[in-house]
Write a protein that holds these residues in place. Structure first.
Motif, PDB file in Angstrom:
ATOM      1  N   TYR A  92      28.227  68.091  57.004  1.00  0.00           N
ATOM      2  CA  TYR A  92      28.607  67.005  57.902  1.00  0.00           C
ATOM      3  C   TYR A  92      27.376  66.579  58.686  1.00  0.00           C
ATOM      4  O   TYR A  92      26.751  67.387  59.352  1.00  0.00           O
ATOM      5  N   THR A 143      30.580  59.213  72.089  1.00  0.00           N
ATOM      6  CA  THR A 143      31.258  59.282  70.799  1.00  0.00           C
ATOM      7  C   THR A 143      30.325  59.898  69.764  1.00  0.00           C
ATOM      8  O   THR A 143      29.124  60.016  69.992  1.00  0.00           O
ATOM      9  N   ASP A 202      29.527  59.761  65.465  1.00  0.00           N
ATOM     10  CA  ASP A 202      29.742  59.302  64.102  1.00  0.00           C
ATOM     11  C   ASP A 202      29.621  60.524  63.201  1.00  0.00           C
ATOM     12  O   ASP A 202      28.708  61.340  63.373  1.00  0.00           O
ATOM     13  N   GLU A 232      29.536  61.816  59.106  1.00  0.00           N
ATOM     14  CA  GLU A 232      29.389  61.390  57.719  1.00  0.00           C
ATOM     15  C   GLU A 232      29.421  62.619  56.819  1.00  0.00           C
ATOM     16  O   GLU A 232      28.745  63.617  57.087  1.00  0.00           O
ATOM     17  N   ARG A 241      31.861  59.632  52.988  1.00  0.00           N
ATOM     18  CA  ARG A 241      32.699  59.005  54.016  1.00  0.00           C
ATOM     19  C   ARG A 241      31.885  58.799  55.285  1.00  0.00           C
ATOM     20  O   ARG A 241      31.098  59.651  55.662  1.00  0.00           O
ATOM     21  N   GLN A 242      32.116  57.672  55.939  1.00  0.00           N
ATOM     22  CA  GLN A 242      31.444  57.371  57.199  1.00  0.00           C
ATOM     23  C   GLN A 242      32.506  57.094  58.250  1.00  0.00           C
ATOM     24  O   GLN A 242      33.198  56.086  58.190  1.00  0.00           O
ATOM     25  N   LEU A 243      32.627  58.002  59.189  1.00  0.00           N
ATOM     26  CA  LEU A 243      33.624  57.887  60.250  1.00  0.00           C
ATOM     27  C   LEU A 243      32.911  57.532  61.546  1.00  0.00           C
ATOM     28  O   LEU A 243      32.346  58.386  62.217  1.00  0.00           O
ATOM     29  N   ARG A 244      32.918  56.257  61.881  1.00  0.00           N
ATOM     30  CA  ARG A 244      32.217  55.771  63.066  1.00  0.00           C
ATOM     31  C   ARG A 244      33.027  56.059  64.329  1.00  0.00           C
ATOM     32  O   ARG A 244      34.244  55.860  64.345  1.00  0.00           O
ATOM     33  N   GLU A 245      32.321  56.532  65.366  1.00  0.00           N
ATOM     34  CA  GLU A 245      32.947  56.836  66.648  1.00  0.00           C
ATOM     35  C   GLU A 245      34.251  57.605  66.441  1.00  0.00           C
ATOM     36  O   GLU A 245      35.283  57.294  67.016  1.00  0.00           O
ATOM     37  N   TRP A 246      34.184  58.641  65.621  1.00  0.00           N
ATOM     38  CA  TRP A 246      35.363  59.377  65.179  1.00  0.00           C
ATOM     39  C   TRP A 246      36.040  60.164  66.303  1.00  0.00           C
ATOM     40  O   TRP A 246      37.241  60.334  66.325  1.00  0.00           O
ATOM     41  N   THR A 247      35.254  60.638  67.229  1.00  0.00           N
ATOM     42  CA  THR A 247      35.814  61.416  68.329  1.00  0.00           C
ATOM     43  C   THR A 247      35.030  61.115  69.600  1.00  0.00           C
ATOM     44  O   THR A 247      33.960  60.523  69.529  1.00  0.00           O
TER      45      THR A 247
END
Length: 96
Positions: free
Chosen positions: A30, A74, A76, A78, A82-88
């Protein structure tokens, strides 16, 4: 993110951790990008973590906070294409 909420004085350091649970049947790497408010300085920040199958991994960062008020940090994330922007997010209240 841990802690989800924290407080610091202007100019102090704050440490934030990101815990990632790998639900996949194989090891995953990750990559993370920490998104902080303007004016904050990164003291140190992990760029990612490799997590074994079905296990939890942790990455952390230390920032010197600046300004006053409630701030949102936040991350990001990856992995595996998969690219999860501002995921948490985490909240940091900065006081003078």
């Amino acid at each position: 993110m841990d802690p989800y909420g924290s407080e610091a004085r202007d100019g102090e350091n704050v440490t934030l951790r990101l815990r990632i649970l790998n639900h996949a049947p194989q090891r995953q790497t990750y990559r993370v990008k920490w998104n902080v408010p303007a004016g904050w300085k990164t003291v140190e920040a992990d760029g990612g973590v490799a997590v074994p199958a079905y296990k939890e991994g942790t990455t952390e960062a230390v920032f010197t906070v600046q300004g006053e008020g409630l701030n949102v940090v936040t991350v990001d994330v990856e992995f595996a294409g998969r690219q999860l922007r501002e995921w948490t997010e985490a909240l940091v209240r900065v006081r003078r």
